[in-house]
Design an enzyme around this catalytic site. Structure first.
Site, PDB file in Angstrom:
ATOM      1  CB  SER A  32     -24.915  -1.072  41.094  1.00 10.37           C
ATOM      2  OG  SER A  32     -24.189  -2.243  40.830  1.00 10.37           O
ATOM      3  CG  PHE A  60      -7.205   9.302  37.627  1.00 10.30           C
ATOM      4  CD1 PHE A  60      -6.150  10.192  37.712  1.00 10.30           C
ATOM      5  CD2 PHE A  60      -7.940   9.034  38.773  1.00 10.30           C
ATOM      6  CE1 PHE A  60      -5.816  10.796  38.915  1.00 10.30           C
ATOM      7  CE2 PHE A  60      -7.626   9.625  39.985  1.00 10.30           C
ATOM      8  CZ  PHE A  60      -6.562  10.513  40.056  1.00 10.30           C
ATOM      9  CD  GLU A  61      -8.379   6.131  31.283  1.00 11.83           C
ATOM     10  OE1 GLU A  61      -8.902   6.389  30.177  1.00 11.83           O
ATOM     11  OE2 GLU A  61      -7.165   5.917  31.431  1.00 11.83           O
ATOM     12  CB  SER A 120     -21.614   1.877  43.469  1.00  9.26           C
ATOM     13  OG  SER A 120     -22.156   0.664  42.986  1.00  9.26           O
ATOM     14  CD  GLU A 150      -4.928   9.285  29.770  1.00  9.43           C
ATOM     15  OE1 GLU A 150      -4.196   8.278  29.878  1.00  9.43           O
ATOM     16  OE2 GLU A 150      -5.888   9.520  30.544  1.00  9.43           O
ATOM     17  CG  ASP A 202     -20.510  -3.019  41.258  1.00 11.95           C
ATOM     18  OD1 ASP A 202     -21.234  -4.006  41.037  1.00 11.95           O
ATOM     19  OD2 ASP A 202     -20.853  -1.858  40.998  1.00 11.95           O
TER      20      ASP A 202
END
EC number: 3.1.3.1
Length: 529
Positions: free
Chosen positions: A110, A287-288, A173, A234, A60
């Site tokens: 994008s 993961f986040e 994207s 997390e 990107d």
């Protein structure tokens, strides 16, 4: 010192002789390199069969200037001078230029570009998976204007499909592979106006789990999948990272319920475990809460790298004897540029090239088409007649007209425009080498903008020779669909790859052993008192 080995007169430049490798002083060195390249070019033959597998890796914001700077940085990280280094994408034998404009914007975003290279149709800025007849933010222009991605066509043909990104999986994207929306910002229903919800438009997260059956989904974007206030796994005490959904739906649970072999993971350890379990048929790794961390800030024990996610995706998708389609995005190159922090952008690009290398080495060019490209470029440049071997983040070897130093890397606009006592700052080498340093910009903006020049397409594999010349960006999707004989090219007339063997190359077992060794080390470290 520079004064002893640099002579700047107009546009002439003399480089300090000690920098030049001795062999390069001999014309035979360059003649030999050119002859070798010419011999390789003469032996190049197109692979005229169809492609069993399709992989598109998209950096990107990775314009040509970013590719070149990444090449230099990668080389310097390896102890070389820099420009002579070969990126993984440089190995691909075919390339072209892609015109990136949106139907309504000369300088694109994008969403419109993603729709072009993923669906084969150009469209308007901020619109995803819809034709140019759709209008930004107007929900009622959605229906009847949907365009179908190559990934969707691959799934319809019986292939496995996957999406990998370092941004959120709802980002413009990756969303181009599965979503149809008039507003790229509608990640969850919390971002949507009541009128759009009443008219029947769906947020992007909902479309992620409902529009098509995606086998592998890896990236960020957890908080858009859970009910508002749901503590993040997390960061349970950080309310900013909690779930955002107003409809009370837990989209992860809904997705898991759809597939008997589905697994959801949120850290690297769980990802590796799930990927090695052949009973896992569908894998979602978020993961986040939002975008994944920059590579330089990533905790390798907690979060996987883009290269690791790419490897997991290729390995899992390769189990399907009918082949696969995989989209991989190095999405935070773009974010680093928007911040005018070139260190972040270029280190992300180096990791992206590592993902390209993984995809290349884990698959065979005889049955797998790989395309590497960008959605758009940035107003990023580097110049100043720096010495070969000088840090890509360093200073030009002479002063500007205001008597002050300046960095080789500069931006046309962005937050790097700063005045001190009404004048431009006199930057030092120490400042410019700081990973958080914002390069100077010519025009003040809160966020640096994209630029409008063409971007490169690199290609290898079956039908890769069709990547040539200067093309409209939507041509990419058509080349990929044709190569795999997908709609509307089901009558492509191409023979199947010889043997129809598995996509995974012989080098795969060594990488698998590395993954297993890494897992064992993590377990041993956790067991220590």
């Amino acid at each position: 010192m520079w004064g002893a080995c640099l002579l700047l007169l107009g546009l002439s430049l003399q480089v300090c002789p000690s920098v030049i490798p001795v062999e390069e002083e001999n014309p035979a060195f360059w003649n030999r390199k050119a002859a070798e390249a010419l011999d390789a070019a003469k032996k190049l033959k197109p692979i005229q069969t169809s492609a069993k597998n399709l992989v598109i890796l998209m950096g990107d914001g990775m314009g040509v200037s970013t590719v070149t700077a990444t090449r230099i940085l990668k080389g310097q990280q390896q102890g070389h001078l820099g420009p002579e280094t070969q990126l993984a994408m440089d190995r691909f034998p075919h390339m072209a230029l892609s015109k990136t404009y949106n139907t309504d914007k000369q300088i694109p975003d994008s969403a419109g570009t993603g729709t072009a290279f993923l669906c084969g149709v150009k469209t308007n800025m901020k619109v995803i998976g819809l034709s140019a007849a759709a209008r930004f933010n107007q929900c009622n222009t959605t229906w009847g204007n949907e365009v179908v991605s190559v990934m969707h066509r691959a799934k319809k043909a019986g292939k496995s499909v996957g999406v990998v990104t370092t941004t959120s999986v709802q980002h413009a994207s990756p969303a181009g592979t599965y979503a149809h929306t008039v507003n790229r910002g509608w990640y969850s229903d919390a971002q949507m106006p009541a009128s759009a919800l009443q008219d029947g438009c769906k947020d992007i997260s909902t479309q992620l789990i409902s529009n098509m059956d995606i086998d592998v989904i890896l990236g960020g974007g957890r908080k858009f999948m859970f009910p508002k206030g749901t503590p993040d796994q997390e960061y349970p005490t950080d309310t900013k990272q909690a779930g955002t959904r107003l409809d009370g739906r837990n989209l992860v649970q809904e997705w898991l319920a759809k597939h008997q072999g589905a697994r959801y993971v949120w850290n690297r350890s769980e990802l590796i475990q799930a990927s090695l379990n052949r009973s896992v048929t569908h894998l979602m790794g978020l993961f986040e809460p939002n975008d994944m961390k920059y590579e330089i800030h990533r905790d390798p024990a907690q979060d996987p790298s883009l290269a690791e996610m790419t490897e997991v995706a290729v390995r899992m998708l390769s189990r399907n004897p009918k082949g696969f389609y995989l989209f991989v995005e190095g999405g935070r190159i773009d974010h680093g540029h928007h911040e005018t922090v070139a260190y972040r952008a270029l280190t992300e690009a180096v990791m992206f090239d590592s993902a390209v290398d993984k995809a290349d080495k884990l698959t065979s060019e005889q049955d797998t088409m790989i395309l590497v490209t960008a959605d758009h470029s940035h107003v990023f440049s580097f110049g100043g007649y720096t010495q070969r071997g000088a840090s890509i983040f360093g200073l030009a070897p002479f002063k500007a007209e205001d008597g002050k130093s300046f960095t080789s890397i500069l931006y046309g606009n962005g937050p790097g425009y700063k005045l001190h006592n009404g004048a431009r700052a006199d930057v030092t080498e120490e400042e410019s080498s700081n990973p958080t340093y914002q390069q100077q910009a010519a025009v003040p903006l809160s966020s640096e903008t994209h630029s409008g020049e063409d971007v490169a397409i690199f290609a290898r594999g079956p039908q890769a020779h069709l990547v040539h010349g200067v093309q409209e960006q939507n041509y990419i999707a058509h080349v990929m669909a044709f190569a795999a004989c997908l709609e509307p090219y089901t009558d492509c007339g191409l023979a199947s790859p010889a043997g129809q063997s598995s996509a995974v190359s012989p080098g795969y077992m060594s990488t698998l052993l590395c993954l297993l060794a890494g897992k064992m080390l993590m377990l041993m470290a956790a067991a220590e008192p």
